[in-house]
Scaffold this motif. Sequence first.
Motif, PDB file in Angstrom:
ATOM      1  N   ALA A 124       0.924  -1.387   0.097  1.00 56.86           N
ATOM      2  CA  ALA A 124       0.028   0.029  -0.012  1.00 56.86           C
ATOM      3  C   ALA A 124       0.917   1.147   0.057  1.00 56.86           C
ATOM      4  CB  ALA A 124      -0.857   0.036   1.129  1.00 56.86           C
ATOM      5  N   VAL A 176       2.107   2.593  -3.676  1.00 60.13           N
ATOM      6  CA  VAL A 176       1.068   2.749  -4.597  1.00 60.13           C
ATOM      7  C   VAL A 176       1.551   4.411  -5.056  1.00 60.13           C
ATOM      8  CG1 VAL A 176      -1.188   3.430  -5.089  1.00 60.13           C
ATOM      9  CG2 VAL A 176      -0.723   1.316  -3.920  1.00 60.13           C
ATOM     10  N   LEU A 191      -2.439   1.721  -8.741  1.00 59.93           N
ATOM     11  CA  LEU A 191      -2.426   0.541  -7.950  1.00 59.93           C
ATOM     12  C   LEU A 191      -1.285  -0.611  -8.536  1.00 59.93           C
ATOM     13  CD1 LEU A 191      -6.209   0.149  -7.163  1.00 59.93           C
ATOM     14  CD2 LEU A 191      -4.647   1.364  -5.827  1.00 59.93           C
ATOM     15  N   HIS A 215      -6.582  -6.244  -6.281  1.00 61.98           N
ATOM     16  CA  HIS A 215      -6.404  -5.081  -5.123  1.00 61.98           C
ATOM     17  C   HIS A 215      -7.437  -5.393  -4.231  1.00 61.98           C
ATOM     18  CE1 HIS A 215      -5.937  -1.213  -3.541  1.00 61.98           C
ATOM     19  NE2 HIS A 215      -7.089  -1.104  -3.347  1.00 61.98           N
ATOM     20  N   THR A 254      -9.418  -4.967  -0.757  1.00 63.48           N
ATOM     21  CA  THR A 254     -10.147  -3.684  -0.211  1.00 63.48           C
ATOM     22  C   THR A 254     -10.563  -3.846   1.349  1.00 63.48           C
ATOM     23  OG1 THR A 254     -12.236  -4.492  -1.067  1.00 63.48           O
ATOM     24  CG2 THR A 254     -10.935  -2.805  -2.363  1.00 63.48           C
ATOM     25  N   SER A 271      -1.767  -4.514  -3.580  1.00 61.38           N
ATOM     26  CA  SER A 271      -2.247  -5.121  -4.889  1.00 61.38           C
ATOM     27  C   SER A 271      -1.123  -6.020  -5.378  1.00 61.38           C
ATOM     28  CB  SER A 271      -2.187  -4.173  -5.979  1.00 61.38           C
ATOM     29  OG  SER A 271      -3.092  -3.051  -5.814  1.00 61.38           O
ATOM     30  N   TRP A 274     -12.190  -8.014  -2.810  1.00 69.60           N
ATOM     31  CA  TRP A 274     -10.913  -7.387  -3.778  1.00 69.60           C
ATOM     32  C   TRP A 274     -11.436  -7.312  -5.032  1.00 69.60           C
ATOM     33  CZ3 TRP A 274     -11.182 -12.399  -2.145  1.00 69.60           C
ATOM     34  CH2 TRP A 274     -11.039 -13.327  -3.164  1.00 69.60           C
TER      35      TRP A 274
END
Length: 190
Positions: free
Chosen positions: A83, A86, A101, A137, A139, A159, A180
Amino acid sequence: MSDLDLLTQSLARNVKHWRAVRGFTLDVLAARAGVSRGMLIQIEQARTNPSLGTVIKIGDALGVSITTLLDYEQGPKVRIVPADQVVRLWHTDSGSHSRLLAGTEAPGPLEMWHWRVMPGESSASDPHPVGTVEIVHVTAGELTLTVDGTDYLVPAGASATFEADAPHTYGNQGDVPTEWMLAVSVPPAR
């Protein structure tokens, strides 16, 4: 060597490489990208750090992603993007932003999926055609991504990209639901 130096050298190497692969002269690429021949020479000699807009134009003209042009890591079939790595490419003072991402080349069909897997569950996939790549990715929760028998933990906010022509499984070994986004790029039929 700084990250900026690595990116500048990577951009130089990758623009030269993809220009050669496409068979473009400097003049042809300059015309296709709408940038000067002089700018391309400076980029290929790692003597300048062009604007994001210029990099996008060059990528579009070459038919490759920004990620491909800036990637200086030659690595494994699975690449985790933490993260904190990114890249925020655009933002406004009021909080609007775009974040790259993860990216990969997509020469054929591209699908976008949203997945949710409850704790203790998993979904296995047979190998896709050679050349198929996937981007996930996460979430929420933590995804256990198993590719060709090796587990990779992908936490929320991170990701991963991987070559999907090997058996792979999406799993949730945690105690909360995992969610995701998934993009699948399949090479064009020949």
